[in-house]
Motif scaffolding. Sequence first.
Motif, PDB file in Angstrom:
ATOM      1  N   UNK A  77       0.832  -1.209   0.000  1.00  0.00           N
ATOM      2  CA  UNK A  77       0.000   0.000   0.000  1.00  0.00           C
ATOM      3  C   UNK A  77       0.864   1.254   0.000  1.00  0.00           C
ATOM      4  N   UNK A  78       1.954   1.235   0.767  1.00  0.00           N
ATOM      5  CA  UNK A  78       2.856   2.395   0.803  1.00  0.00           C
ATOM      6  C   UNK A  78       3.468   2.671  -0.560  1.00  0.00           C
ATOM      7  N   UNK A  79       3.543   1.638  -1.398  1.00  0.00           N
ATOM      8  CA  UNK A  79       4.047   1.805  -2.765  1.00  0.00           C
ATOM      9  C   UNK A  79       2.911   2.114  -3.742  1.00  0.00           C
ATOM     10  N   UNK A  80       1.692   2.295  -3.213  1.00  0.00           N
ATOM     11  CA  UNK A  80       0.558   2.608  -4.068  1.00  0.00           C
ATOM     12  C   UNK A  80      -0.041   1.402  -4.756  1.00  0.00           C
ATOM     13  N   UNK A  81       0.198   0.222  -4.194  1.00  0.00           N
ATOM     14  CA  UNK A  81      -0.307  -1.010  -4.800  1.00  0.00           C
ATOM     15  C   UNK A  81      -1.312  -1.684  -3.874  1.00  0.00           C
ATOM     16  N   UNK A  82      -2.486  -2.036  -4.438  1.00  0.00           N
ATOM     17  CA  UNK A  82      -3.478  -2.821  -3.715  1.00  0.00           C
ATOM     18  C   UNK A  82      -3.218  -4.279  -4.064  1.00  0.00           C
ATOM     19  N   UNK A  83      -2.923  -5.076  -3.068  1.00  0.00           N
ATOM     20  CA  UNK A  83      -2.512  -6.454  -3.327  1.00  0.00           C
ATOM     21  C   UNK A  83      -3.273  -7.425  -2.427  1.00  0.00           C
TER      22      UNK A  83
END
Length: 151
Positions: free
Chosen positions: A31-37
């Motif tokens: 999330x901190x990298x802008x990714x929803x995983x």
Amino acid sequence: MVDYEGVPFILDFLPQEDPDQTRIHKFYENLREGRLTTTRCNACGEVLWQPRVVCPHCNADDMDWMDLPREGTVYAHTAMLLGAPLGFERDVPFVIAIVRLDLGKDAPLHLFTRVDDTTFEDLSIGDTVWFKEVDCGDGRVFFRFTAQAPD
Ligand SMILES: [Zn+2]
């Protein structure tokens, strides 16, 4: 008047973003990298939501992380008018929704989320909404969706 600043953090007894507390911490790092995983089970192939360390379908614990789509469609929605969770009382009214993410050959994934930049009346089933990461202001991150298309 009670000051609720910091209250949700106090209630976070086992911080999920802490690698010492849980193997799910990678979700927050992403999330901190802008990714929803989320996680996919390597044994049976199921895509799991929320991310898990043990597959509820086959009990395997061999998971890979996978990126989820950055946009989805509103499957159902409502508005929080009263009784908001602790720490969110000042945000009411706000929209919460079940958002459908298209995973192609995999079954669609439905997730429960807050939807910003809209009202209950302005949002409709089938509308497109976009993932956004949220800085909680206390060092933690989380996600919401927004009804406002990215630039
Ligand atoms: Zn499995």
